[in-house]
Write a protein that holds these residues in place. Structure first.
Motif, PDB file in Angstrom:
ATOM      1  N   TYR A   1       0.845  -1.202   0.000  1.00 17.05           N
ATOM      2  CA  TYR A   1       0.000   0.000   0.000  1.00 17.05           C
ATOM      3  C   TYR A   1       0.880   1.252   0.000  1.00 17.05           C
ATOM      4  CZ  TYR A   1      -3.646   3.235   1.738  1.00 17.05           C
ATOM      5  OH  TYR A   1      -4.523   4.274   1.911  1.00 17.05           O
ATOM      6  N   ALA A   2       1.879   1.268   0.901  1.00 12.85           N
ATOM      7  CA  ALA A   2       2.745   2.447   1.010  1.00 12.85           C
ATOM      8  C   ALA A   2       3.456   2.731  -0.299  1.00 12.85           C
ATOM      9  CB  ALA A   2       3.757   2.254   2.135  1.00 12.85           C
ATOM     10  N   LYS A   3       3.797   1.660  -1.035  1.00  7.12           N
ATOM     11  CA  LYS A   3       4.551   1.851  -2.286  1.00  7.12           C
ATOM     12  C   LYS A   3       3.634   2.099  -3.483  1.00  7.12           C
ATOM     13  CE  LYS A   3       8.510  -0.937  -0.908  1.00  7.12           C
ATOM     14  NZ  LYS A   3       8.144  -2.161  -0.187  1.00  7.12           N
ATOM     15  N   SER A   4       2.310   1.894  -3.286  1.00  7.70           N
ATOM     16  CA  SER A   4       1.419   1.894  -4.436  1.00  7.70           C
ATOM     17  C   SER A   4       1.066   3.286  -4.937  1.00  7.70           C
ATOM     18  CB  SER A   4       0.134   1.157  -4.072  1.00  7.70           C
ATOM     19  OG  SER A   4      -0.587   1.937  -3.128  1.00  7.70           O
ATOM     20  N   PHE A   5       1.387   4.322  -4.182  1.00  6.85           N
ATOM     21  CA  PHE A   5       0.941   5.663  -4.586  1.00  6.85           C
ATOM     22  C   PHE A   5       1.847   6.229  -5.668  1.00  6.85           C
ATOM     23  CE2 PHE A   5      -0.520   5.161  -0.205  1.00  6.85           C
ATOM     24  CZ  PHE A   5      -1.871   5.375  -0.387  1.00  6.85           C
ATOM     25  N   LYS A   6       1.226   6.872  -6.648  1.00  2.00           N
ATOM     26  CA  LYS A   6       2.019   7.468  -7.718  1.00  2.00           C
ATOM     27  C   LYS A   6       2.737   8.708  -7.176  1.00  2.00           C
ATOM     28  CE  LYS A   6       0.198   9.086 -11.550  1.00  2.00           C
ATOM     29  NZ  LYS A   6      -1.029   9.115 -12.338  1.00  2.00           N
ATOM     30  N   ILE A   7       1.996   9.531  -6.416  1.00  2.70           N
ATOM     31  CA  ILE A   7       2.623  10.726  -5.867  1.00  2.70           C
ATOM     32  C   ILE A   7       3.120  10.424  -4.461  1.00  2.70           C
ATOM     33  CG2 ILE A   7       2.249  13.112  -5.165  1.00  2.70           C
ATOM     34  CD1 ILE A   7       0.269  13.373  -7.383  1.00  2.70           C
ATOM     35  N   ARG A   8       4.408  10.433  -4.291  1.00  2.94           N
ATOM     36  CA  ARG A   8       5.012  10.193  -2.986  1.00  2.94           C
ATOM     37  C   ARG A   8       6.396  10.800  -3.008  1.00  2.94           C
ATOM     38  NH1 ARG A   8       7.738   4.914  -3.376  1.00  2.94           N
ATOM     39  NH2 ARG A   8       7.337   4.605  -1.175  1.00  2.94           N
ATOM     40  N   LYS A   9       7.010  10.868  -1.851  1.00  2.72           N
ATOM     41  CA  LYS A   9       8.362  11.416  -1.797  1.00  2.72           C
ATOM     42  C   LYS A   9       9.322  10.373  -2.347  1.00  2.72           C
ATOM     43  CE  LYS A   9      10.708  14.744   0.759  1.00  2.72           C
ATOM     44  NZ  LYS A   9      10.218  15.898   1.484  1.00  2.72           N
ATOM     45  N   ALA A  10      10.174  10.795  -3.271  1.00  2.00           N
ATOM     46  CA  ALA A  10      11.150   9.846  -3.819  1.00  2.00           C
ATOM     47  C   ALA A  10      12.087   9.406  -2.702  1.00  2.00           C
ATOM     48  CB  ALA A  10      11.946  10.511  -4.938  1.00  2.00           C
TER      49      ALA A  10
END
Lengths: 471, 295
Positions: A461-470
């Motif tokens: 879930y945590a990795k699934s977002f397109k917009i996130r902090k690199a």
């Protein structure tokens, strides 16, 4: 450090964790050591035993037996271990690494209060309603506690005063104890959440000049305020704008601003809006400088916001006091949940020593019948609610968002942290003791903006977002 | 301000100055009053629907009832607020709501303690620095670096290390009020007239007697000036410190009323802070006069 039975023979025969010759099963769903088929008989036997003077010994042995069971899930290993080192050595070794006595005392909790004069910190917002109203309503004194609820100037100060031990327990933003236990933004100190204070009860407020910019896609360049980095306000605002294609780190500005200054800054045009705690959303409407864009209930119905908690150290040293505090706050939360009490509560917590706000504003927040700033009277009875269950799946969600936005680096053992910080079992136990209904489970799923969150799949879930902090 | 009252040009000037002051005050009040005159409300309650009336009530604007409080207060509202606080200055509603006099007492207590500690360190240290040119040069860089640091910058450090918020408040007053006293004491001691020191040397006065009977009286006016500056700094600092740590005191009172967005209470608190600051300053002006001598 631990209170131990002098010898295995003197202990009751029901649980004998250090007896190598007896099996240690604890297998019935009631948690007792008997086959499920024998449940009725055994339960009757238990009831008569617990009436006897042996109840305390029984409770202590049960706690120890549970611990041994956790350490040695395979019974043959336990037997071999006990035969090899002897029961007394084993008991001493285990007591030296586990807080056996504290757990035993916690299971008892009818003993004398270790500390009666307590200081509890709070931030003057409606989120703190249960722990504030427990004071004027007398729920603390009912439990034999002499509590001072102390208004505090900001979240960072709450954090510092908990670390300094000036406060015995406090109002937290629910992600704060997670962050403090992990040592994010402060030195690491284990903190625990006893109950959630409130669910829902926040809103996104925008300045009146943005009445025709209700679509978040038009918000590029907006300046927003939230009360603290480690807050549901921050995580929800980030989630919301990211779902609409904006990167909260680059497309908008998010500042940490104390709630009353949010209203003043909105008036001055310094910020375009905020996701803040009530009553300051309603206050902006009352001052006629802003309108309520949406209630956070519409993002995640039943989301937690603030929490009631204390340090792990305080609980260890004052288990009975902590249990008494638990009962007071849970009683308070049960009263606050009922819609018919909300007007009275608004009146009770409005004066200067508590929230110091106009009563009409608090009334709108708590009853859910409010002016939205756009000329309409809305009726949303569960705008603010007070469900005290510290669900561990909520803690896991907060951890995924801390990871998503770069507050937390590397791999995270979600369940371990969630179970260490959110004291769900204790909350259930205290609710049962008060005769309140206790829901089952620990990791219920929930929906955030229409998308289901499964705590078992947290890392994905945590990795699934397109917009996130690199990373 | 004080120089007006201490003017030696005869009572007629003093009287005239007082009159002008009073006129200025009345003019200010008049402007304030005119600026806050209520704008005529258009539309009566007659042609409003039930929902519109409810909406207005929720905004605190009950049609037909008196106008709501809030925003910048009118003079009359401010007077009511001030009267409310002054008529009951000692009430105590638990830890978060106390009368204005109790809050002031807490603040003055903190200022007094921090200031006293600063005196105990600054005056002896200033004496030593003033008598020894070597030490003066050695200490100078530290004083120059530490002197301009704002009280708010000290606060997080104090909270973290002292681990007690009210002790941190006192520490911040201490650390901010020590410098003017230190510098002035050192300066006063260093610039005692050579002749007097020479006379003391001729009479073979011991070092302690010299310090107490010659240098101290000679440097006293400068030392008291340093104390006066320090005291006004301490009073400036306390409000900021208490707004930050909360709890009690006049700074906490301002913060609590700001939390309520109640400007009339904030203005009242500002007035009180100003008046108390002036009284403290007057006290030191008296003291300064007492230790000054005509050569």
């Amino acid at each position: 450090m631990s209170r131990l039975p002098e010898s295995p023979e003197s202990a009751s025969q029901t649980y004998a964790p250090y007896d190598a010759d007896r099996p240690l099963m604890l297998r019935c769903s009631c948690g007792q050591d008997h086959a499920p088929a024998d449940h009725g008989k055994a339960a009757a036997a238990m009831r008569s035993t617990s009436l006897s003077t042996e109840a305390e010994t029984l409770s202590h042995d049960f706690v120890e037996a549970s611990l041994i069971k956790a350490i040695f899930p395979v019974d043959s290993v336990r037997r071999r271990f006990l035969k090899a080192v002897g029961a007394n050595t084993a008991r001493a070794a285990i007591a030296s690494v586990l807080p056996v006595s504290a757990l035993q005392a916690m299971a008892q909790d009818k003993g004398a209060l270790e500390k009666k004069d307590l200081k509890i910190g709070f931030i003057p917002i409606t989120c703190a309603t249960p722990l504030i109203m427990a004071h004027p309503m007398g729920f603390y004194s009912q439990q034999g506690l002499n509590v001072e609820v102390v208004k505090t100037a900001g979240w960072a100060l709450i954090r510092d005063k908990m670390l300094n031990k000036e406060y015995d327990a406090t109002h937290f933003l629910s992600p704060m104890p997670l962050a403090m236990s992990l040592g994010l933004g402060s030195t690491a100190a284990p903190m625990q959440v006893a109950t959630i204070q409130n669910t829902n009860g926040q809103a996104i407020t925008l300045a009146n000049k943005h009445k025709d910019k209700r679509d978040p896609k038009d918000w590029k360049g907006f300046k927003f305020a939230v009360p603290f980095d480690y807050s549901m306000h921050n995580f929800l605002l980030r989630y919301y704008v990211a779902e609409h294609g904006l990167n909260p780190d680059t497309d908008i500005q998010i500042r940490v601003v104390p709630p009353p200054e949010m209203v003043a800054n909105l008036r001055a045009g310094n910020i375009d809006g905020y996701l803040g705690p009530d009553p300051f959303n309603q206050r902006a409407v009352y001052e006629e400088i802003g309108f309520i864009h949406l209630l956070t209930k519409e993002l995640w119905d039943g989301h937690p916001c603030c929490a009631f908690g204390t340090s792990a150290e305080f609980i260890q040293q004052n288990p009975n006091t902590f249990a008494a505090l638990y009962r007071a706050v849970l009683t308070s939360a049960a009263m606050a949940r009922k819609a018919e009490n909300r007007e009275l509560i608004a009146k009770t917590i409005a004066p200067a020593q508590y929230l110091n706000q106009p009563e009409i504003v608090l009334q709108q927040v708590l009853t859910g019948k409010f002016a939205d700033g756009l000329g309409k009277v809305q009726n949303v009875p569960n705008r603010a609610d007070f469900d005290p269950m510290p669900w561990q799946s909520m803690a896991v969600w907060m951890l995924t968002q801390m990871q998503r936005w770069g507050y937390l680096q590397g791999d995270v053992n979600y369940k371990q942290i969630a179970e260490k910080v959110f004291l769900l079992t204790d909350a259930k136990k205290q609710m049962a003791a008060l005769g309140q209904p206790v829901p089952a489970g620990a990791y219920p799923k929930f929906k955030v903006m229409g998308r289901e969150f499964d705590p078992a799949q947290a890392a994905d879930y945590a990795k699934s977002f397109k917009i996130r902090k690199a990373a | 301000m004080t120089s007006i009252w201490r003017s030696r040009a005869g009572p007629s000037l003093g009287l005239r100055a007082a009159l002008v002051s009073l006129l200025l005050f009345l003019l200010l009040l008049a402007i304030w009053h005119l600026a806050k005159l209520p704008v005529a409300q258009s539309g009566a309650a007659v042609n409003l629907t039930a929902e519109e009336i409810e909406y207005l009530k929720m905004l605190g604007k009950d049609p037909g009832a008196s106008a709501k409080q809030g925003g910048f207060p009118a003079p009359a509202e401010f007077a009511r607020t001030a009267w409310k606080h002054l008529s009951d200055p000692f009430y105590d509603n638990g830890p978060n709501d106390k009368g204005i006099a109790i809050q002031l007492a807490h603040s003055l207590g903190r200022v007094g303690l921090g200031f006293l500690l600063a005196c105990l360190v600054a005056v002896p240290l200033g004496f030593v620095i003033g008598m020894s040119p070597l030490l003066r040069r050695a200490f100078d860089p530290y004083i120059q670096v530490l002197k301009p640091i704002s009280p708010l910058a000290w606060m997080p450090l104090a909270l973290y290390t002292i681990k007690d918020s009210s002790a941190s408040g006192i520490f911040v007053i201490f650390i901010c009020s020590i410098w003017p006293m230190l510098i002035n004491t050192a300066f006063g001691v260093a610039s005692v007239r050579r002749d007097w020191l020479n006379v003391a040397a001729t009479l073979e006065v011991g070092p302690l007697r010299k310090a107490f009977l010659v240098i101290l009286p000679a440097a006293a006016p400068t030392i008291v000036t340093g104390m006066r500056i320090s005291m006004s700094i301490a009073w400036l600092v306390i409000v900021a410190a208490e707004m930050l740590v909360g709890g009690t005191g006049i700074g906490y009172f301002v913060w609590n009323e700001w939390n309520n967005l109640s400007l009339s209470n904030v203005i009242f608190a500002i007035t009180v802070i100003g008046v108390v600051g002036m009284l403290l300053d007057l006290l030191y002006a008296r003291l300064q006069k007492a230790v000054t001598y005509v050569e």
